[in-house]
Design an enzyme around this catalytic site. Structure first.
Site, PDB file in Angstrom:
ATOM      1  N   LYS A  50      11.047 -25.933 -57.232  1.00 27.11           N
ATOM      2  CA  LYS A  50      10.776 -25.675 -55.756  1.00 27.11           C
ATOM      3  C   LYS A  50       9.368 -25.099 -55.633  1.00 27.11           C
ATOM      4  O   LYS A  50       8.692 -25.405 -54.275  1.00 27.11           O
ATOM      5  CB  LYS A  50      11.687 -24.615 -55.292  1.00 27.11           C
ATOM      6  CG  LYS A  50      11.670 -24.107 -53.766  1.00 27.11           C
ATOM      7  CD  LYS A  50      12.005 -25.068 -52.940  1.00 27.11           C
ATOM      8  CE  LYS A  50      11.783 -24.687 -51.451  1.00 27.11           C
ATOM      9  NZ  LYS A  50      12.722 -23.669 -50.943  1.00 27.11           N
ATOM     10  N   LYS A  69       4.492 -16.532 -48.791  1.00 30.37           N
ATOM     11  CA  LYS A  69       5.379 -15.802 -49.735  1.00 30.37           C
ATOM     12  C   LYS A  69       5.451 -16.774 -50.756  1.00 30.37           C
ATOM     13  O   LYS A  69       5.236 -16.350 -52.222  1.00 30.37           O
ATOM     14  CB  LYS A  69       6.692 -14.921 -49.063  1.00 30.37           C
ATOM     15  CG  LYS A  69       7.635 -14.668 -50.303  1.00 30.37           C
ATOM     16  CD  LYS A  69       8.283 -15.500 -50.683  1.00 30.37           C
ATOM     17  CE  LYS A  69       9.533 -16.154 -49.798  1.00 30.37           C
ATOM     18  NZ  LYS A  69      10.485 -17.022 -50.433  1.00 30.37           N
TER      19      LYS A  69
END
Length: 289
Positions: free
Chosen positions: A171, A239
């Site tokens: 990811k 983030k």
């Protein structure tokens, strides 16, 4: 089968709603903001007043939370749910966290007799709603096969990419490409406007070139409309770029361009675009021009 789903934001609420359509499970949901549970309760889910209560007697627990520190608090804090899970139950963390933290979750969970998979997803709001997500899974093959029917209710592709932590690692790569492609596309299109091409022309043509990432076709529509309703909020992309930076540091691998992207997304976040889609980096750069 008793299933719990914790974290009902943009993605989690839609994933949980798709799980409700799976016959043979009893779904319990929990969200720290209780109003998010109301639509799922109306659709047939049970609700819990805490994460620990949500996982009582659960065979499987899904989490979709915003950041590692949130996962840490909800899973392992004073009222953390992992300590309340039955021995042998399976926790599937779909939250995007750094891979070293996923490996830590695996070790700590298994020390308490709980099995663990890291299963972040590729896809945003609409694929979550239509059940077309891609799951990037790290963990044991037998655990993945057990949860596969539920994953197929929420997604169209299931990739087992290695042991625990590797789902989160993959990811990181996906979101590195997403952020940098969005930034390069934005800079290129804005230069095109300065060179005399209309925004509509650029948004209609650039995304269809073989050199352009396919996901940018959808983002071009947001830019044309000037409507940056969040499919994937910019603040969460920032983030993830911070987690990417941490991961690169741990691996001693320099990421020069990703560092520039993190800086630009950080500035866009500071300029008030955080709750908009990450395509709003275009709007931020447009104002600078």
């Amino acid at each position: 089968m008793n299933v719990a789903f914790i974290g009902l934001g943009i993605m989690g609420s839609r994933m949980a709603n798709n799980l409700l359509r799976h016959e043979g499970i009893a779904l319990t949901v929990f969200n720290r903001s209780p109003e998010a549970m109301a639509p799922l309760k109306a659709a047939g889910a049970r609700t819990a007043d805490s994460a620990r209560h949500a996982v009582a007697d659960a065979d499987m627990v899904f989490t979709m939370l915003s950041a590692p520190e949130v996962v840490e608090k909800v899973a392992f804090g004073d009222d953390g749910f992992v300590g309340a899970m039955d021995e042998g139950a399976l926790w599937i963390n779909c939250s995007t966290v750094n891979p070293s933290y996923s490996r830590e979750c695996d070790e700590r969970s298994r020390a308490r007799g709980v099995r663990f998979l890291d299963g972040p997803v590729a896809g945003t709001k609409m694929p979550a709603e239509t059940g077309e997500l891609t799951f990037l899974l790290g963990g044991e093959s037998a655990d993945i096969e057990q949860v596969r029917p539920l994953l197929e209710q929420m997604g169209q592709k299931i990739l087992h990419v290695g042991p625990a932590g590797q789902g989160s690692a993959f990811k990181m790569l996906v979101n590195a490409l997403l952020a940098q492609n969005m930034l390069v596309f934005s800079e290129t299109a804005l230069l095109g406007e300065k060179l005399g091409f209309s925004r509509d022309f650029l948004m209609d043509t650039l995304p269809n070139l073989p050199v352009t990432a396919p996901f940018l076709k959808g983002k071009a529509g947001l830019i044309k409309a000037g409507d940056y309703e969040a499919q994937f909020p910019l603040e969460l992309m920032l983030k993830d770029l911070q987690l990417l930076d941490l991961t690169a540091y741990e691996q001693k691998q320099p990421l020069f361009l990703a560092g520039v992207a993190k800086s630009v997304f950080g500035q866009a976040n500071g300029a008030g675009h955080g709750r908009e889609d990450f395509a709003a980096v275009f709007a931020y750069l447009d104002k600078l021009g």
